[in-house]
Design a protein around this motif. Structure first.
Motif, mmCIF file in Angstrom:
data_model
loop_
_atom_site.group_PDB
_atom_site.id
_atom_site.type_symbol
_atom_site.label_atom_id
_atom_site.label_comp_id
_atom_site.label_asym_id
_atom_site.label_seq_id
_atom_site.Cartn_x
_atom_site.Cartn_y
_atom_site.Cartn_z
ATOM 1 N N GLU A 172 7.727 5.822 -5.570
ATOM 2 C CA GLU A 172 7.877 4.069 -5.939
ATOM 3 C C GLU A 172 9.131 3.531 -4.223
ATOM 4 O O GLU A 172 8.326 2.206 -3.679
ATOM 5 C CB GLU A 172 8.400 3.423 -7.180
ATOM 6 N N VAL A 173 9.893 4.364 -4.574
ATOM 7 C CA VAL A 173 11.294 3.607 -3.260
ATOM 8 C C VAL A 173 10.072 3.820 -1.791
ATOM 9 O O VAL A 173 10.147 2.391 -1.160
ATOM 10 C CB VAL A 173 12.245 4.037 -2.931
ATOM 11 N N TYR A 174 9.231 4.529 -1.787
ATOM 12 C CA TYR A 174 9.328 4.802 0.036
ATOM 13 C C TYR A 174 8.059 4.038 0.505
ATOM 14 O O TYR A 174 7.742 2.970 1.555
ATOM 15 C CB TYR A 174 8.658 6.049 0.311
ATOM 16 N N SER A 175 7.248 4.315 -1.231
ATOM 17 C CA SER A 175 5.517 3.088 -0.945
ATOM 18 C C SER A 175 6.406 1.387 -1.224
ATOM 19 O O SER A 175 5.736 1.373 -0.426
ATOM 20 C CB SER A 175 5.017 3.338 -1.757
ATOM 21 N N ARG A 176 6.771 0.889 -1.825
ATOM 22 C CA ARG A 176 7.144 0.154 -1.798
ATOM 23 C C ARG A 176 7.642 -0.625 -0.336
ATOM 24 O O ARG A 176 7.869 -1.610 -0.031
ATOM 25 C CB ARG A 176 8.092 -0.708 -2.846
ATOM 26 N N LEU A 177 9.098 0.263 -0.050
ATOM 27 C CA LEU A 177 9.670 -0.048 0.898
ATOM 28 C C LEU A 177 8.945 0.012 2.754
ATOM 29 O O LEU A 177 9.326 -0.910 3.317
ATOM 30 C CB LEU A 177 10.765 1.318 0.998
ATOM 31 N N LYS A 178 7.939 1.114 2.532
ATOM 32 C CA LYS A 178 6.832 0.939 3.908
ATOM 33 C C LYS A 178 6.279 -0.466 4.075
ATOM 34 O O LYS A 178 6.432 -1.170 4.790
ATOM 35 C CB LYS A 178 5.689 1.780 3.438
ATOM 36 N N ALA A 179 5.699 -1.328 2.893
ATOM 37 C CA ALA A 179 4.851 -2.406 2.774
ATOM 38 C C ALA A 179 5.176 -3.848 3.370
ATOM 39 O O ALA A 179 4.885 -4.055 3.401
ATOM 40 C CB ALA A 179 4.023 -1.606 1.468
ATOM 41 N N LEU A 180 6.483 -3.079 2.774
ATOM 42 C CA LEU A 180 7.429 -4.903 2.170
ATOM 43 C C LEU A 180 8.071 -4.737 3.357
ATOM 44 O O LEU A 180 8.808 -6.268 3.948
ATOM 45 C CB LEU A 180 8.663 -4.478 1.228
ATOM 46 N N SER A 181 8.586 -3.777 4.272
ATOM 47 C CA SER A 181 8.790 -3.586 5.879
ATOM 48 C C SER A 181 8.212 -4.096 6.540
ATOM 49 O O SER A 181 7.665 -5.184 7.246
ATOM 50 C CB SER A 181 9.480 -2.871 5.875
ATOM 51 N N LYS A 182 6.877 -3.796 6.589
ATOM 52 C CA LYS A 182 5.924 -3.786 7.498
ATOM 53 C C LYS A 182 5.292 -5.210 7.126
ATOM 54 O O LYS A 182 5.292 -6.447 8.287
ATOM 55 C CB LYS A 182 4.424 -3.736 7.425
ATOM 56 N N SER A 183 5.256 -6.165 6.172
ATOM 57 C CA SER A 183 4.932 -7.119 5.394
ATOM 58 C C SER A 183 5.956 -8.572 6.219
ATOM 59 O O SER A 183 5.386 -9.141 6.688
ATOM 60 C CB SER A 183 5.738 -7.143 3.326
ATOM 61 N N ILE A 184 7.446 -7.690 6.352
ATOM 62 C CA ILE A 184 8.375 -9.302 6.856
ATOM 63 C C ILE A 184 8.331 -9.274 8.560
ATOM 64 O O ILE A 184 8.428 -10.065 9.325
ATOM 65 C CB ILE A 184 10.123 -8.761 5.873
ATOM 66 N N ARG A 185 7.798 -7.642 8.920
ATOM 67 C CA ARG A 185 8.141 -7.448 10.177
ATOM 68 C C ARG A 185 6.564 -8.632 10.685
ATOM 69 O O ARG A 185 6.847 -9.198 12.050
ATOM 70 C CB ARG A 185 7.502 -6.060 10.617
ATOM 71 N N GLN A 186 5.550 -8.985 10.186
ATOM 72 C CA GLN A 186 4.926 -9.687 10.286
ATOM 73 C C GLN A 186 5.152 -11.460 10.076
ATOM 74 O O GLN A 186 4.228 -12.415 10.447
ATOM 75 C CB GLN A 186 3.005 -8.935 9.518
ATOM 76 N N ARG A 187 5.375 -10.999 9.234
ATOM 77 C CA ARG A 187 6.008 -12.664 8.602
ATOM 78 C C ARG A 187 7.488 -12.409 8.334
ATOM 79 O O ARG A 187 7.883 -12.685 6.688
ATOM 80 C CB ARG A 187 4.840 -12.809 7.768
ATOM 81 N N PRO A 188 8.601 -12.779 8.854
ATOM 82 C CA PRO A 188 9.456 -12.909 8.657
ATOM 83 C C PRO A 188 10.339 -14.028 7.537
ATOM 84 O O PRO A 188 10.032 -14.845 7.212
ATOM 85 C CB PRO A 188 10.411 -13.553 9.495
ATOM 86 N N ARG A 189 10.619 -13.015 6.507
ATOM 87 C CA ARG A 189 11.682 -13.758 5.206
ATOM 88 C C ARG A 189 11.947 -12.355 4.783
ATOM 89 O O ARG A 189 11.707 -11.755 5.403
ATOM 90 C CB ARG A 189 10.884 -13.693 4.267
ATOM 91 N N PRO A 190 13.325 -12.932 4.448
ATOM 92 C CA PRO A 190 13.754 -11.628 2.986
ATOM 93 C C PRO A 190 13.634 -11.387 1.980
ATOM 94 O O PRO A 190 12.860 -12.715 1.475
ATOM 95 C CB PRO A 190 15.787 -12.813 3.010
ATOM 96 N N LEU A 191 14.477 -10.558 1.634
ATOM 97 C CA LEU A 191 13.632 -9.601 0.409
ATOM 98 C C LEU A 191 14.912 -9.551 -0.623
ATOM 99 O O LEU A 191 15.862 -8.445 0.353
ATOM 100 C CB LEU A 191 12.732 -8.859 0.179
ATOM 101 N N LEU A 192 15.074 -9.492 -1.479
ATOM 102 C CA LEU A 192 15.788 -9.086 -2.345
ATOM 103 C C LEU A 192 15.265 -7.858 -3.256
ATOM 104 O O LEU A 192 14.632 -8.346 -4.349
ATOM 105 C CB LEU A 192 16.632 -9.937 -3.271
ATOM 106 N N LEU A 193 16.375 -6.418 -3.108
ATOM 107 C CA LEU A 193 15.124 -5.621 -4.054
ATOM 108 C C LEU A 193 16.342 -4.769 -4.448
ATOM 109 O O LEU A 193 17.472 -4.796 -3.995
ATOM 110 C CB LEU A 193 14.624 -4.561 -2.489
ATOM 111 N N GLU A 194 16.061 -4.493 -5.650
ATOM 112 C CA GLU A 194 17.371 -4.092 -6.628
ATOM 113 C C GLU A 194 16.228 -2.436 -7.438
ATOM 114 O O GLU A 194 15.583 -2.998 -7.832
ATOM 115 C CB GLU A 194 17.400 -5.045 -8.407
#
Length: 658
Positions: free
Chosen positions: A216-238
């Motif tokens: 879950e950590v790896y797959s979510r982070l893989k997708a989220l990091s790819k997303s903010i590279r294309q559309r810059p914005r911060p994410l709060l991850l707990e």
């Protein structure tokens, strides 16, 4: 625990297992060494390996990660050589801090890791600065920064999230919620149900992730990091997880209910994942044994290298030389064309020309963009350089200082305007604990200038009138500049911006629009550590800086019978004591004048140095003169009483008659 492979190959699934297992096995070895007295301290991340491993592997190698002391998996999965890690923990030379800092308090540009300081919060703002630099340089990158649930109560956390949200910075704020800040449970730290809920207040996306589930950590982070590279914005991850050992080993876990420990032990990220891999016939007992054998061999081999290394040795000169990054001053002489301008105009012109010279220079501060700053120093700058490089900041000094540090780490320069020098108290921590120490600790430059509009004489009261240079001259690693004239201000500011070390640049507000001088129109530099001898005389040496220079010039002009050397220090760190000594050896008498209240000010150190080095030349005690030991009052009559100006002549005559 439910695992979903998310299209990952068997090889990828095995690599995730190894990514968690290696830091776990290193930790188990370190706990043995701790009990043997071979390392001094250990902060265990056992039970939290899935977060560090998953986040690190989800990022690209060139993307920065800012870990904390329970994120060993960041270092191992960035392939930091184990012998260097082990040497770091033993204070050996081949570590990353030359024995000057411990455990994970270090960074390394080679592996794009920026380590923590014990104050925790500032690294969140540093991540903002790194991400901002990526945006300005056109890099489509993410930055990940770690913190614990305890540090989310710090002001720096809120400031950093706010800045990241306002500026749409591609930062992954990774909060490891392991239930306890040392011994304090979360229900005594905050009242919201989830830390992720705090993202709503900043208009940020936030997510809750099972921190013990590597897939879950790896797959979510893989997708989220790819997303903010294309559309810059911060994410709060707990990341929901648990700390299976003490905050550090000495503190133990007696404060944790046994039932809670048992529940989380059953959710061990490695044991559960191993069971899944075996059920899927991806990992066999034989493979598991071989993998562990390889890691044991690697750990023991690298430990031996670290143990065999000699204890670190150094010299006074080596230690002193490493406080600052080496800076070779380049003298740039001015052209003959000059204009008669005020000190505020000289600062503005120097800043403008530095912006033209350094395309990687960014200005940060409250109201500095279209408004031009409260003193109009940056008026017209947005038209010339754009709002990307001339940036209004929220009212949050601490995170802005930290962001300036992040810009420096990511190959840029930063000048921050501290709207009033008094407000620096809100940004004090990152200045004295991060900027000042970063080069000495791990050889990283802090290419940051902080402009400090300061001083009394304008009836601004206790919170807008301080001249607080002594807060910083006491701190090794900071340079402090304090010009009294437009010519000096422009040239010294250029040098401050060229210098890769942190500089506090004091600008006296009462001098901004009252002092004029013919100043070269072109760009030029002036050296640090070189005082200016404004008047010469054999009877007494007067040493001062800032507004004190102009007080003395007025007195000496009105009293031509006083033959004095008048020395304007110009920079307080480095300090030109040789010019002072030379003058005192000639005159035999010395008066040091400062605007700051007397006790603990720089006048005290100069006086002590003169006594130690010029005692045989002295014909009278060294005298110091400063403001009263009170806060700075508002009413003009009270301010005049506070300042030392009215007492200078009497002190001069007394010393001359001694």
């Amino acid at each position: 625990m439910q695992f979903q492979r998310h299209g990952l190959s068997n090889e990828e699934l095995l690599n995730l297992y190894k990514a968690m297992l290696k830091p776990r096995m290193i930790e188990e070895k370190m706990l043995i060494l701790l009990r043997q007295g071979k390392i001094s301290k250990w902060f265990s991340g056992i039970g939290q390996e899935a977060i560090s491993a998953g986040v690190t592997l989800a990022l690209e190698p060139e993307e920065y990660i800012l870990p904390m002391h329970r994120n060993l998996g960041v270092f191992t999965n960035r392939n930091v050589p184990l012998n260097r890690l082990f040497a770091q923990w033993q204070g050996k030379k081949s570590g990353f801090t030359k024995g000057r800092d411990r455990s994970f308090h270090f960074g390394t540009q080679e592996f794009k890791i920026v380590g923590m300081i014990s104050h925790l919060g500032p690294q969140l703002g540093v991540a903002d600065g790194i991400a901002l630099a990526d945006l300005l340089q056109g890099n489509k990158r993410a930055t990940a920064v770690f913190t614990g649930e305890g540090a989310t109560s710090e002001g720096d956390f809120h400031e950093a999230l706010n800045i990241a949200a306002v500026w749409s910075l591609p930062v992954l704020f990774c909060v490891e919620n392991n239930g306890y800040g040392l011994s304090t449970p979360t229900n005594e730290q905050f009242r919201c149900k989830h830390i992720a809920d705090k993202g709503k207040g900043y208009g940020m996306e936030s997510y809750i992730i099972d921190g013990n589930n590597i897939l879950e950590v790896y797959s979510r982070l893989k997708a989220l990091s790819k997303s903010i590279r294309q559309r810059p914005r911060p994410l709060l991850l707990e990341f929901k997880t648990f700390r299976m050992r003490g905050h550090e080993e000495a503190s133990g876990t007696k404060y944790v209910p046994q039932q809670l420990l048992d529940e989380w032990a059953a959710r061990d990220p490695i044991e559960n994942y191993v069971q899944y891999l075996k059920e899927e016939k991806i990992l066999t007992e034989e493979m598991e044994v071989e993998i562990k054998k390889d890691f044991i061999h690697e750990i023991d081999e690298n430990l031996q290298l670290a143990f065999e290394e000699e204890q670190i040795d150094s010299t006074e000169s080596i230690e002193l030389d490493d406080v600052f990054k080496e800076f070779t001053y380049e003298e740039i002489t001015a052209t003959e064309e000059k204009s008669n301008i005020r000190l505020v105009d000289a600062v503005s012109a120097g800043l403008r020309q530095s912006m033209e010279k350094h395309e990687n220079l960014v200005l940060l501060g409250q109201d500095i963009a279209d408004y031009g700053g409260v003193f109009k120093v940056t008026e017209g700058f947005t038209e010339a350089f754009g709002k990307e490089r001339v940036r209004n900041t929220p009212i949050c000094e601490s995170a802005v200082v930290s962001a300036a540090m992040g810009l420096s780490i990511n190959k840029m320069k930063a000048v921050m305007e501290m709207q009033f020098a008094d407000f620096v108290s809100s940004g004090f921590n990152p200045i004295v604990n991060y900027l000042a120490k970063v080069h000495y600790r791990w050889n990283e430059a802090a290419d940051v200038v902080i402009r400090m509009p300061c001083g009394a004489g304008v009836g601004a009261g206790p919170f807008h009138s301080q001249t607080n240079e002594a807060w910083f001259t006491k701190t090794p690693g900071l340079k402090v500049v304090y010009p009294a004239f437009p010519y000096d201000a422009k040239g010294l500011l250029a040098t401050a911006i060229n210098d890769p070390n942190p500089v506090l640049f004091f600008e006296h507000k009462a001098l901004y629009r009252s002092i004029y001088q013919d100043v070269p129109d072109s760009y030029y530099t002036l050296p640090f550590g070189k005082a200016s001898l404004l008047k010469t005389g054999d009877d007494i040496s007067v040493v001062t800086y800032g507004a004190g220079v102009h007080w003395m010039l007025e007195i000496l002009e009105n009293h031509p019978e006083i033959n004095a050397d008048l020395i304007d220090l110009r920079t307080l760190q480095p300090l030109d004591l040789e010019t002072v000594y030379s003058s005192v050896r000639k005159s035999g008498k010395c008066l040091i004048v400062q605007e700051d209240s007397l006790f603990g000010g720089i006048a005290s150190d100069i006086a002590a140095s003169v006594m130690e080095n010029c005692f045989q030349s002295l014909d009278a005690p060294v005298r110091r003169l400063g403001s009263m030991e009170t806060p700075i009052p508002f009413a003009r009559s009270l301010e005049d009483l506070y300042l030392p100006k009215r007492r200078i002549l009497e002190e001069l005559k007394s010393l001359l008659d001694y």
